[in-house]
Scaffold this motif. Sequence first.
Motif, PDB file in Angstrom:
ATOM      1  N   ARG A 142       2.300   0.199  -4.872  1.00 45.07           N
ATOM      2  CA  ARG A 142       1.138   0.521  -5.709  1.00 45.07           C
ATOM      3  C   ARG A 142       1.559   0.693  -7.169  1.00 45.07           C
ATOM      4  NH1 ARG A 142      -0.096   4.495  -1.798  1.00 45.07           N
ATOM      5  NH2 ARG A 142       0.045   6.048  -3.465  1.00 45.07           N
ATOM      6  N   LYS A 143       2.689   1.365  -7.382  1.00 43.52           N
ATOM      7  CA  LYS A 143       3.180   1.558  -8.754  1.00 43.52           C
ATOM      8  C   LYS A 143       3.586   0.220  -9.370  1.00 43.52           C
ATOM      9  CE  LYS A 143       6.601   3.957 -11.533  1.00 43.52           C
ATOM     10  NZ  LYS A 143       7.837   4.676 -11.548  1.00 43.52           N
ATOM     11  N   ASP A 161       0.815  -1.230   0.000  1.00 45.93           N
ATOM     12  CA  ASP A 161       0.000   0.000   0.000  1.00 45.93           C
ATOM     13  C   ASP A 161       0.845   1.275   0.000  1.00 45.93           C
ATOM     14  OD1 ASP A 161       0.913  -0.398   2.578  1.00 45.93           O
ATOM     15  OD2 ASP A 161      -0.966   0.229   3.514  1.00 45.93           O
ATOM     16  N   LYS A 162       2.144   1.114  -0.186  1.00 44.38           N
ATOM     17  CA  LYS A 162       3.052   2.266  -0.289  1.00 44.38           C
ATOM     18  C   LYS A 162       3.184   2.667  -1.760  1.00 44.38           C
ATOM     19  CE  LYS A 162       4.058   1.789   4.115  1.00 44.38           C
ATOM     20  NZ  LYS A 162       3.028   0.858   4.547  1.00 44.38           N
ATOM     21  N   PRO A 163       3.653   3.871  -2.045  1.00 48.40           N
ATOM     22  CA  PRO A 163       3.751   4.312  -3.449  1.00 48.40           C
ATOM     23  C   PRO A 163       4.508   3.336  -4.361  1.00 48.40           C
ATOM     24  CG  PRO A 163       4.053   6.176  -1.998  1.00 48.40           C
ATOM     25  CD  PRO A 163       3.997   4.956  -1.115  1.00 48.40           C
ATOM     26  N   THR A 196      -4.694   1.184  -7.122  1.00 50.29           N
ATOM     27  CA  THR A 196      -5.183   2.438  -6.561  1.00 50.29           C
ATOM     28  C   THR A 196      -4.963   2.393  -5.051  1.00 50.29           C
ATOM     29  OG1 THR A 196      -7.407   1.585  -6.151  1.00 50.29           O
ATOM     30  CG2 THR A 196      -6.988   2.594  -8.335  1.00 50.29           C
ATOM     31  N   PRO A 197      -4.877   3.542  -4.401  1.00 44.52           N
ATOM     32  CA  PRO A 197      -4.733   3.533  -2.935  1.00 44.52           C
ATOM     33  C   PRO A 197      -5.876   2.789  -2.247  1.00 44.52           C
ATOM     34  CG  PRO A 197      -4.238   5.706  -3.803  1.00 44.52           C
ATOM     35  CD  PRO A 197      -4.767   4.898  -4.948  1.00 44.52           C
ATOM     36  N   GLU A 198      -7.075   2.919  -2.773  1.00 52.44           N
ATOM     37  CA  GLU A 198      -8.237   2.267  -2.165  1.00 52.44           C
ATOM     38  C   GLU A 198      -8.149   0.739  -2.278  1.00 52.44           C
ATOM     39  OE1 GLU A 198      -8.814   6.317  -3.265  1.00 52.44           O
ATOM     40  OE2 GLU A 198      -8.500   4.653  -4.656  1.00 52.44           O
ATOM     41  N   LYS A 257      -4.768  -5.335   1.407  1.00 51.15           N
ATOM     42  CA  LYS A 257      -3.471  -5.420   2.079  1.00 51.15           C
ATOM     43  C   LYS A 257      -3.259  -6.757   2.799  1.00 51.15           C
ATOM     44  CE  LYS A 257      -0.505  -2.900   5.251  1.00 51.15           C
ATOM     45  NZ  LYS A 257      -0.314  -1.687   6.028  1.00 51.15           N
ATOM     46  N   ALA A 265      -5.410  -1.032  -2.777  1.00 49.06           N
ATOM     47  CA  ALA A 265      -4.263  -1.488  -1.985  1.00 49.06           C
ATOM     48  C   ALA A 265      -4.637  -1.602  -0.515  1.00 49.06           C
ATOM     49  CB  ALA A 265      -3.083  -0.541  -2.174  1.00 49.06           C
ATOM     50  N   ALA A 266      -5.362  -0.618   0.002  1.00 42.81           N
ATOM     51  CA  ALA A 266      -5.773  -0.661   1.410  1.00 42.81           C
ATOM     52  C   ALA A 266      -6.727  -1.817   1.655  1.00 42.81           C
ATOM     53  CB  ALA A 266      -6.417   0.663   1.805  1.00 42.81           C
TER      54      ALA A 266
END
Length: 118
Positions: A33-34, A28-30, A39-41, A47, A43-44
């Motif tokens: 995710r990359k 969930d870190k940049p 997306t941040p959502e 997790k 990934a969260a």
Amino acid sequence: MTTLANIAVGAVALLHVYFLVLEMSLWDKPFGRKTFGLTPEFAAASKSLAANQGLYNGFLAAGLAWGICLGAAGYEIKLFFLACVIVAGVFGAMTANRKILWVQAVPGALALGLVLAA
């Protein structure tokens, strides 16, 4: 030839340690995710599933390291864990992302070929 095979097995083990870190710590870190295109959502929300997946990659790495550490007695262990790596890579390529075939299954198959040839 055995040294080359063990280097290849060690490289596959290190790849799986890298996968463990990506999935367990960086999901969930940049960077994570990359790497996975998340997306941040998403990934969260995923997790804990990713951490579970990372743990399995850690088991593969541990098994390969164990096989190397046993020397000649670790031949069958290396075969087993490399076969697991290949099956996981093919399944991942079929169900998640084709790129998994190239980053997991192909290195595992190359290392398996070297172990069999040694």
